[in-house]
Design a protein around this motif. Structure first.
Motif, PDB file in Angstrom:
ATOM      1  N   VAL A 118       0.779  -1.238   0.084  1.00  0.00           N
ATOM      2  CA  VAL A 118      -0.022  -0.068  -0.175  1.00  0.00           C
ATOM      3  C   VAL A 118       0.914   1.322   0.087  1.00  0.00           C
ATOM      4  O   VAL A 118       0.306   2.418  -0.304  1.00  0.00           O
ATOM      5  N   LEU A 119       2.214   1.182   0.044  1.00  0.00           N
ATOM      6  CA  LEU A 119       2.994   2.542   0.018  1.00  0.00           C
ATOM      7  C   LEU A 119       3.524   2.706  -1.359  1.00  0.00           C
ATOM      8  O   LEU A 119       4.356   3.308  -1.266  1.00  0.00           O
ATOM      9  N   ASP A 120       3.175   1.654  -2.114  1.00  0.00           N
ATOM     10  CA  ASP A 120       3.734   1.963  -3.403  1.00  0.00           C
ATOM     11  C   ASP A 120       3.175   3.189  -3.946  1.00  0.00           C
ATOM     12  O   ASP A 120       2.250   3.702  -3.661  1.00  0.00           O
ATOM     13  N   ARG A 121       4.032   4.156  -4.948  1.00  0.00           N
ATOM     14  CA  ARG A 121       3.517   5.353  -5.518  1.00  0.00           C
ATOM     15  C   ARG A 121       2.258   5.309  -6.005  1.00  0.00           C
ATOM     16  O   ARG A 121       1.612   6.279  -5.606  1.00  0.00           O
ATOM     17  N   TRP A 122       1.943   4.607  -6.756  1.00  0.00           N
ATOM     18  CA  TRP A 122       0.429   4.532  -7.492  1.00  0.00           C
ATOM     19  C   TRP A 122      -0.758   4.538  -6.435  1.00  0.00           C
ATOM     20  O   TRP A 122      -1.499   4.845  -6.496  1.00  0.00           O
ATOM     21  N   THR A 123      -0.418   3.376  -5.477  1.00  0.00           N
ATOM     22  CA  THR A 123      -1.365   2.961  -4.700  1.00  0.00           C
ATOM     23  C   THR A 123      -1.542   4.368  -3.434  1.00  0.00           C
ATOM     24  O   THR A 123      -2.880   4.862  -2.989  1.00  0.00           O
ATOM     25  N   TYR A 124      -0.347   4.818  -3.307  1.00  0.00           N
ATOM     26  CA  TYR A 124      -0.485   5.805  -2.107  1.00  0.00           C
ATOM     27  C   TYR A 124      -1.050   7.038  -2.639  1.00  0.00           C
ATOM     28  O   TYR A 124      -1.910   7.997  -1.808  1.00  0.00           O
ATOM     29  N   ALA A 125      -0.882   7.293  -3.943  1.00  0.00           N
ATOM     30  CA  ALA A 125      -1.762   8.483  -4.451  1.00  0.00           C
ATOM     31  C   ALA A 125      -2.915   8.395  -4.556  1.00  0.00           C
ATOM     32  O   ALA A 125      -3.803   9.683  -4.815  1.00  0.00           O
ATOM     33  N   GLN A 126      -3.588   7.415  -4.359  1.00  0.00           N
ATOM     34  CA  GLN A 126      -5.152   7.015  -4.472  1.00  0.00           C
ATOM     35  C   GLN A 126      -5.706   7.555  -3.082  1.00  0.00           C
ATOM     36  O   GLN A 126      -5.236   7.059  -1.937  1.00  0.00           O
ATOM     37  N   ASN A 127      -6.770   8.371  -2.760  1.00  0.00           N
ATOM     38  CA  ASN A 127      -7.367   8.889  -1.700  1.00  0.00           C
ATOM     39  C   ASN A 127      -6.289   9.563  -0.817  1.00  0.00           C
ATOM     40  O   ASN A 127      -6.421   9.387   0.449  1.00  0.00           O
ATOM     41  N   ASN A 128      -5.378  10.366  -1.410  1.00  0.00           N
ATOM     42  CA  ASN A 128      -4.145  10.682  -0.715  1.00  0.00           C
ATOM     43  C   ASN A 128      -4.618  11.343   0.541  1.00  0.00           C
ATOM     44  O   ASN A 128      -3.797  11.747   1.378  1.00  0.00           O
ATOM     45  N   VAL A 149       8.087  -4.868  10.893  1.00  0.00           N
ATOM     46  CA  VAL A 149       7.589  -4.494   9.705  1.00  0.00           C
ATOM     47  C   VAL A 149       7.774  -5.718   8.499  1.00  0.00           C
ATOM     48  O   VAL A 149       9.038  -5.592   7.891  1.00  0.00           O
ATOM     49  N   HIS A 150       6.755  -6.259   7.913  1.00  0.00           N
ATOM     50  CA  HIS A 150       7.206  -7.421   7.190  1.00  0.00           C
ATOM     51  C   HIS A 150       6.935  -6.812   5.739  1.00  0.00           C
ATOM     52  O   HIS A 150       5.888  -6.108   5.247  1.00  0.00           O
ATOM     53  N   ILE A 151       7.752  -6.877   4.858  1.00  0.00           N
ATOM     54  CA  ILE A 151       7.483  -6.563   3.535  1.00  0.00           C
ATOM     55  C   ILE A 151       7.722  -7.403   2.610  1.00  0.00           C
ATOM     56  O   ILE A 151       8.372  -8.647   2.933  1.00  0.00           O
ATOM     57  N   ASP A 159       9.945   1.840  -0.346  1.00  0.00           N
ATOM     58  CA  ASP A 159       8.607   2.666   0.018  1.00  0.00           C
ATOM     59  C   ASP A 159       8.598   2.970   1.326  1.00  0.00           C
ATOM     60  O   ASP A 159       8.160   4.229   1.853  1.00  0.00           O
ATOM     61  N   VAL A 160       8.836   2.235   2.300  1.00  0.00           N
ATOM     62  CA  VAL A 160       8.966   2.356   3.742  1.00  0.00           C
ATOM     63  C   VAL A 160       9.916   3.544   3.966  1.00  0.00           C
ATOM     64  O   VAL A 160       9.627   4.376   4.730  1.00  0.00           O
ATOM     65  N   LEU A 161      11.162   3.339   3.470  1.00  0.00           N
ATOM     66  CA  LEU A 161      12.274   4.761   3.733  1.00  0.00           C
ATOM     67  C   LEU A 161      11.375   5.876   3.118  1.00  0.00           C
ATOM     68  O   LEU A 161      11.472   6.881   4.138  1.00  0.00           O
TER      69      LEU A 161
END
Length: 383
Positions: A118-128, A149-151, A159-161
């Motif tokens: 969910v921290l991917d740039r595309w996903t994070y931009a939704q409902n930002n 934190v499990h990735i 993305d976490v960084l």
């Protein structure tokens, strides 16, 4: 250990319930206790529960949950009473009430958060704007407090960084896994085609995921339209529940007179899903963003050659092992991928075999679930 998973545990959610189900089966065999705490809305269907685990369903609170995702007073009250009954609490995703509530109530029990892409740039931009409010109020602070934190892949580390502004001191990369034994025996060829009225003498391309723009449907639909005009003996089967893009999909099919070439078959589960994978000549998921796609893993486990984007969560491994065809995220790129894969039987067979070998060595559920269980033990001991 006593383990609590918190997730919207329903068929409508997508991959996380399947991931929890498969992991839980392995964990239970190791002698541990697993509970699953899930908000639920009227009409939602709970996902199956492994024998020996317990599913605790909590009604979402009407009204508030429209704005505060998955808000449930019942869930909060359960945690108030039982949060310290567990050694590890595993929260799935971000910005959900179930991910925030354990941190509101307790600092003693070990807490794990799986990002799920969910921290991917595309996903994070939704409902930002909603996410930024949640970040300011709680989410970033609680992610910092997570014991683990499990990735799923190296992209998520970046993305976490980017999200926190520094690297969390306790991040582990463990991919999703698939239970290979579930796909040893598949329904007879032709079962899916016969049940859903698909031609027996045409190639079938299978899209098996939620109907959401994130999954690349806005690319796949025009790409297939252009492809099928040149190769009319091909059918695209769209299998999945509506997640915001069904109306647009139906409109596209109608406007382009593609009713015979694109079939919507609804969400498939159990043997119907296996039958679809067995009958498909090609599985496709040109997704913009995935944490680590269970749909792709299951297609590979079933021996179905795949055509995907490199955003499905393990694009590097796919490219290194030639385990699927990879496409650029444009309609032209997807069409070129369809041309390449459907026009070359030897290529489809090669990527199919490569995918099977990759799954056996790196993504079998027995391997990845035990790795996560070891991490549970480590963070629980520290507490």
């Amino acid at each position: 250990m006593r383990i609590l998973n918190i997730c919207a545990y329903s068929w409508e959610t997508g991959g996380p319930p399947k991931i929890i189900f498969d992991h839980t089966q392995v964990v239970l065999r190791q002698g541990h206790q697993v509970d699953i705490l899930s908000p639920i809305s009227p009409g939602e269907r709970p996902y199956p529960v492994p024998e020996g685990a317990r599913l605790i369903l909590c009604k979402r609170t009407p009204g508030i949950s429209r704005f505060f995702r998955e808000f449930s007073g019942e869930l909060y009250r359960f945690l108030q009473k039982h949060v310290r009954d567990y050694d590890v609490i595993h929260c799935h995703g971000l910005w959900h009430f179930g991910t925030l509530a354990p941190f509101m109530l307790d600092r003693q029990v070990a807490k794990v958060i799986t990002i799920h892409g969910v921290l991917d740039r595309w996903t994070y931009a939704q409902n930002n704007w909603k996410k930024r409010i949640m970040d300011t109020l709680a989410q970033k602070a609680y992610l910092r407090r997570a014991d683990l934190v499990h990735i799923n892949n190296t992209d998520e580390r970046e993305d976490v960084l980017r999200y926190l502004g520094y690297q969390h001191p306790n991040v582990v990369i463990i991919p999703n896994g698939v239970k290979m034994s579930d796909f040893v025996s598949l329904p007879a060829k032709g079962t899916f085609r016969t049940k859903f009225g698909l031609p027996l003498d045409q190639k079938v391309v299978l899209f098996l995921s939620r109907l959401n723009k994130k999954k690349g449907l806005d690319l796949l639909l025009p790409a297939f339209r252009d492809y099928v005009r040149q190769h009319p003996g091909t059918v695209l089967a769209l299998a999945g529940s509506d997640d915001g893009y069904e109306a647009e999909t139906r409109q596209f099919i109608e406007q382009n007179n593609l009713g015979d070439s694109i079939r919507m078959v609804g969400m498939l589960t159990g043997d119907d899903k296996k039958a679809a994978l067995a009958d498909a000549d090609l599985f496709t998921l040109p997704s913009y963003s995935e944490g680590f796609s269970m749909a792709v893993l299951e297609a590979m486990a079933a021996g179905t050659p795949a055509l995907v984007s490199d955003r499905v969560g393990f694009g590097e491994a796919i490219r290194e092992h030639e385990a699927a065809g990879l496409v650029d995220l444009t309609p032209e790129g997807v069409r070129a991928g369809l041309e390449r894969m459907l026009g070359n039987d030897a290529l489809r067979e090669r990527v199919r075999q490569n995918a099977t070998n990759l799954l056996r060595t790196q993504y079998d559920i027995e391997i990845v679930a035990k790795r996560l269980l070891d991490e549970y033990s480590r963070v629980a001991r520290k507490k």
